[in-house]
Structures are given as C-alpha cells and as structure tokens.
Design an enzyme around this catalytic site. Sequence first.
Site, PDB file in Angstrom:
ATOM      1  N   GLU A  23       0.855  -1.183   0.000  1.00  0.00           N
ATOM      2  CA  GLU A  23       0.000   0.000   0.000  1.00  0.00           C
ATOM      3  C   GLU A  23       0.887   1.228   0.000  1.00  0.00           C
ATOM      4  O   GLU A  23       1.892   1.272   0.707  1.00  0.00           O
ATOM      5  CB  GLU A  23      -0.909  -0.009   1.235  1.00  0.00           C
ATOM      6  CG  GLU A  23      -1.713   1.234   1.456  1.00  0.00           C
ATOM      7  CD  GLU A  23      -2.586   1.646   0.271  1.00  0.00           C
ATOM      8  OE1 GLU A  23      -2.631   2.839  -0.029  1.00  0.00           O
ATOM      9  OE2 GLU A  23      -3.191   0.764  -0.361  1.00  0.00           O
ATOM     10  N   THR A  76      -9.472   5.809  -2.815  1.00  0.00           N
ATOM     11  CA  THR A  76     -10.842   5.772  -3.318  1.00  0.00           C
ATOM     12  C   THR A  76     -11.805   5.148  -2.323  1.00  0.00           C
ATOM     13  O   THR A  76     -12.939   5.599  -2.161  1.00  0.00           O
ATOM     14  CB  THR A  76     -10.890   5.001  -4.645  1.00  0.00           C
ATOM     15  OG1 THR A  76      -9.970   5.611  -5.550  1.00  0.00           O
ATOM     16  CG2 THR A  76     -12.269   5.030  -5.256  1.00  0.00           C
ATOM     17  N   SER A 122     -19.694   6.185  -0.046  1.00  0.00           N
ATOM     18  CA  SER A 122     -20.810   6.777   0.699  1.00  0.00           C
ATOM     19  C   SER A 122     -21.379   5.818   1.740  1.00  0.00           C
ATOM     20  O   SER A 122     -22.148   6.235   2.606  1.00  0.00           O
ATOM     21  CB  SER A 122     -21.922   7.184  -0.267  1.00  0.00           C
ATOM     22  OG  SER A 122     -22.479   6.043  -0.885  1.00  0.00           O
ATOM     23  N   HIS A 134     -26.770  -0.369  -2.185  1.00  0.00           N
ATOM     24  CA  HIS A 134     -27.734  -0.053  -3.236  1.00  0.00           C
ATOM     25  C   HIS A 134     -28.805  -1.124  -3.373  1.00  0.00           C
ATOM     26  O   HIS A 134     -28.531  -2.319  -3.303  1.00  0.00           O
ATOM     27  CB  HIS A 134     -27.011   0.174  -4.558  1.00  0.00           C
ATOM     28  CG  HIS A 134     -26.131   1.378  -4.515  1.00  0.00           C
ATOM     29  ND1 HIS A 134     -26.627   2.658  -4.621  1.00  0.00           N
ATOM     30  CD2 HIS A 134     -24.798   1.503  -4.328  1.00  0.00           C
ATOM     31  CE1 HIS A 134     -25.632   3.522  -4.520  1.00  0.00           C
ATOM     32  NE2 HIS A 134     -24.517   2.849  -4.339  1.00  0.00           N
TER      33      HIS A 134
END
Length: 95
Positions: free
Chosen positions: A24, A33, A38, A42
Amino acid sequence: GGGVVGLSVFRELSAVLPDVILLENTSSLGQATSSRNSGVIHSGIYHPDKMLKGRLCRRGRSLLYSYCAERGVPFSRCGKVVIASSNNEISYIKN
C-alpha cells in the site's frame, strides 16, 4: 493496494497462498478511493430483473447483509423514499 478491492483479493489469496503480501502506498489502509465510499448499500430498484446490473446489485445487497450479520458488523436498513415524477413512474414504483 489496501483499498476495499485490494484487501478483498488479498484475503482470498492469503487463504490459499502462504507468501502473499499486500503493498500500500499510503500510511494506512483504505485511504484512497475506498475512503470516499458513501456507505450506501444499493437496492437495485432502478435496474430491471432482465439486466445483469440489477440482478448483481440485488444479489450483492443480500450477500452483504448476510456477511455483516454473520460477523457482527453493524449496519442500518434505513430504507429509501422513491417519488414518482410522472404518472408513468407510478406503476413502475408499485411493481
């Protein structure tokens, strides 16, 4: 990398390969990202059953709720308000 996808791949690979490492480039995991997510699970209501995207979205939602429940990861099914903006959309929403 140490985002959601990279960690998921690392987890699966490390279960079968003993020498897998994760690289990383930030000082901690999930800082690129993945940190901009959020957090919404969904519903898939905007994609018909015949569309692959809709089927995958609904299946993924079910799998994610199960995964969280089995592992004690907190989540909230807060629901969603959908408002028809035309008469044509009323029957779509009802179905």
